[in-house]
Design a protein around this motif. Structure first.
Motif, short mmCIF file in Angstrom:
data_model
loop_
_atom_site.label_atom_id
_atom_site.label_comp_id
_atom_site.label_asym_id
_atom_site.label_seq_id
_atom_site.Cartn_x
_atom_site.Cartn_y
_atom_site.Cartn_z
N ARG A 9 25.41 64.36 17.92
CA ARG A 9 26.33 63.93 19.12
C ARG A 9 26.56 62.58 18.81
O ARG A 9 27.83 62.04 18.83
CB ARG A 9 25.67 64.43 20.41
N ASP A 10 25.78 61.53 19.14
CA ASP A 10 25.96 60.13 19.17
C ASP A 10 26.24 59.72 17.80
O ASP A 10 27.17 59.07 17.47
CB ASP A 10 24.47 59.28 19.44
N HIS A 198 16.40 55.56 24.36
CA HIS A 198 17.71 55.92 23.88
C HIS A 198 18.38 54.30 23.47
O HIS A 198 18.96 53.72 24.30
CB HIS A 198 18.60 56.85 24.51
N HIS A 200 20.41 51.52 21.23
CA HIS A 200 21.34 51.10 20.20
C HIS A 200 20.93 49.77 19.59
O HIS A 200 20.35 48.93 20.06
CB HIS A 200 22.77 50.96 20.95
N ASN A 234 22.43 53.97 16.29
CA ASN A 234 21.35 54.25 17.26
C ASN A 234 20.03 53.97 16.53
O ASN A 234 19.94 53.49 15.25
CB ASN A 234 21.19 55.84 17.50
#
Ligand SMILES: [Zn+2]
Length: 510
Positions: A9-10, A198, A200, A234
């Motif tokens: 997804r990401d 989560h 980045h 990520n």
């Protein structure tokens, strides 16, 4: 400690990466084999294709929880549920932005409206699915008081995981840890939910911030293989997992990832996405276990632990071993490929087997060679042009000249020749003449898959098509890969691979 993988997804939001449903399924199977706890398989509301891809993963992949992302909107949540409802263990992940800058400029909503929407949409998701995760987007730049309030509302409405994203990669480790501590202290009902992080990597701190969050009480980490993702990416799964393992003395936590599958998974992700792993990348880079200086080499030879904190075997990097000889049959090959995580149709297996036989005549075939062949045979777009023959003349005295023979869209033979500054340039020019395209070459890299002069060379290239704009308005990029013991042939294949994708995107041909 839960590992939530969001490569599909990401990670798929990496510029230039776009995966087919089939590719996503292959990767999801490998993630299950790797032993992640949750697979975020996609964002079903984005397109029908995405919904179908998530649904197939939900139906076919066993083991991990299968999660689908949804904005805090009814149609998104229903699409997410439609996609994951048949999974063994489904999850819906609902998000809404909460920082002042996002509220004012993106959502154009007041805090009260965001709070009410969160209650309503988390409740809707909970009425469909037992397992709901909630994310306040841009949490690290959200005013803490409001963050506590919205998390409390989400838990009350049924969220069992609350995820704290550092969406723009802005936080510093100690600051992020204190955010997590603040949440644990100030959110009523937080003991009923799992706290997730989560992060980045815009400041190169995604892994550091995630681990700081874990030390402060988070028990789920969202990450991607090779650290893929938007912009700088990520937190890298392999780095998180190995930090937990190597520094268990300090963190005291373990996870279910089978580390011996890490190297293989990393290679598969790189192959399928076309995003190469930098040589100095922690854990999975080609140099991660290479010792160059004499002092270090001497130390490692006497005792590995002098300069190595990880035994390469732990991540599945045994000496690239001989797997099959030239007498090995189709069945042995099939079993070996399955062991490596690839499931091929009979037709695909036939093609890989033919290539394997060809190579086995020339050299010993290793696991890495096999992976290069599979990537080369499988991850091609529908072939519009097929490379039949390439011949170059070069050297320090002559003008590098290439003759190329391609098979065209309706099976016709096309031959042309051109010269260039070097053999690869000459080949590319000859191909351009036949195909009638001349995209800009953005990146070109050659990697020897195995050591030795008989190694297979794998070429990865990226081209830019200025006339095709992507969703962000910038020109689209297409990557291509090709493998061969001859690097000029590998270069030609890689280029044609990228050109075929470009042509398919233009819609000129199926
Ligand atoms: Zn993200």
């Amino acid at each position: 400690m839960l590992i939530f993988d969001t490569t599909l997804r990401d990670g798929e939001q990496t510029p230039g990466v776009s995966l087919t449903g089939e590719e996503k399924l292959q990767l999801a199977r490998q993630l299950a084999r790797l032993g992640v706890d949750v697979i975020e398989a996609g964002f079903p509301a984005a397109s029908r294709g995405d919904l179908e891809a998530v649904r197939r993963i939900a139906l076919e992949v066993e083991g991990p929880r299968i999660c689908a992302l949804a904005r805090a909107r009814e149609e998104d949540i229903r699409a997410a549920w439609e996609a994951v409802r048949y999974a063994e263990k489904p999850r819906i992940h609902v998000f809404i932005a909460t920082s002042r800058i996002h509220l004012e400029h993106k959502l154009r909503m007041t805090r009260e409206e965001v709070l009410a929407r969160t209650r309503e949409m988390v409740a809707l998701a909970s009425s469909l699915c037992q397992d709901v995760e909630f994310s306040p987007e841009d949490a690290s730049r959200t005013e803490p008081g409001f963050l506590y309030e919205i998390l409390e509302a989400a838990i009350e409405a049924g969220a069992s995981t609350v995820n704290i994203p550092d969406t723009v990669g802005y936080a510093l480790p100690e600051e992020f840890a204190s955010l997590i501590r603040g949440i644990r202290k100030n959110v009523p009902g937080i003991e009923r939910a799992t706290i997730s992080v989560h992060c980045h990597d815009d400041l190169g701190l995604a892994v550091a911030n995630s681990l700081a969050g874990v030390a402060a009480g988070a028990r789920q980490v969202e990450c991607t293989v090779n650290g893929l993702g938007e912009r700088a990416g990520n937190a890298a799964l392999e780095e998180i997992v190995m930090a937990l393992l190597v520094r268990r003395d300090l963190l005291g936590l373990s996870c279910g990832v089978k580390t011996e599958n890490i190297a293989r998974t990393s290679r598969m992700v790189s192959t399928i996405t076309g995003v190469p792993v930098p040589p100095n990348k922690a854990i999975v880079g080609a140099n991660a276990f290479a010792h160059e200086s004499g002092v270090h080499q001497d130390g490692v030879l006497k005792e590995r632990r002098t300069y190595e904190i990880i035994d390469p075997k732990t991540i599945g990097l045994a000496e690239s071993k001989l797997v099959l000889g030239k007498l090995s049959g189709r069945h042995a090959l099939k079993e070996r490929l399955q062991g490596l995580g690839w499931r091929l149709s009979e037709e695909e297996l036939g093609r890989v087997f033919a290539r394997f036989k060809e190579l086995a005549e020339k050299k010993e075939v290793t696991e890495a060679d096999l992976e290069a062949i599979v990537a080369d045979e499988l991850y091609r777009p529908p072939e519009i042009y097929h490379l039949e023959q390439v011949q170059v003349v070069c050297g320090d005295r002559g003008i590098p000249t290439a003759t190329v023979r391609l098979r065209g869209p309706s099976g016709e033979e096309l031959v042309d020749a051109d010269h260039g500054t070097g053999p690869v340039d000459a080949v590319y020019r000859a191909i351009n003449r036949i195909v009638g395209e001349s995209p800009k070459l953005i990146e070109f890299s050659i990697k020897a898959i195995t050591g030795g002069l008989d190694a297979i060379g794998e070429v990865t290239i990226t081209v830019e098509a200025p006339e095709l704009a992507g969703p962000n308005g910038r020109p689209r990029h297409f990557s291509g890969q090709g493998a061969s013991t001859d690097i000029v042939v590998a270069s030609a294949k890689a280029y044609l691979n990228a050109l075929n994708k470009l042509l398919a995107a233009k819609g000129g041909n199926p």
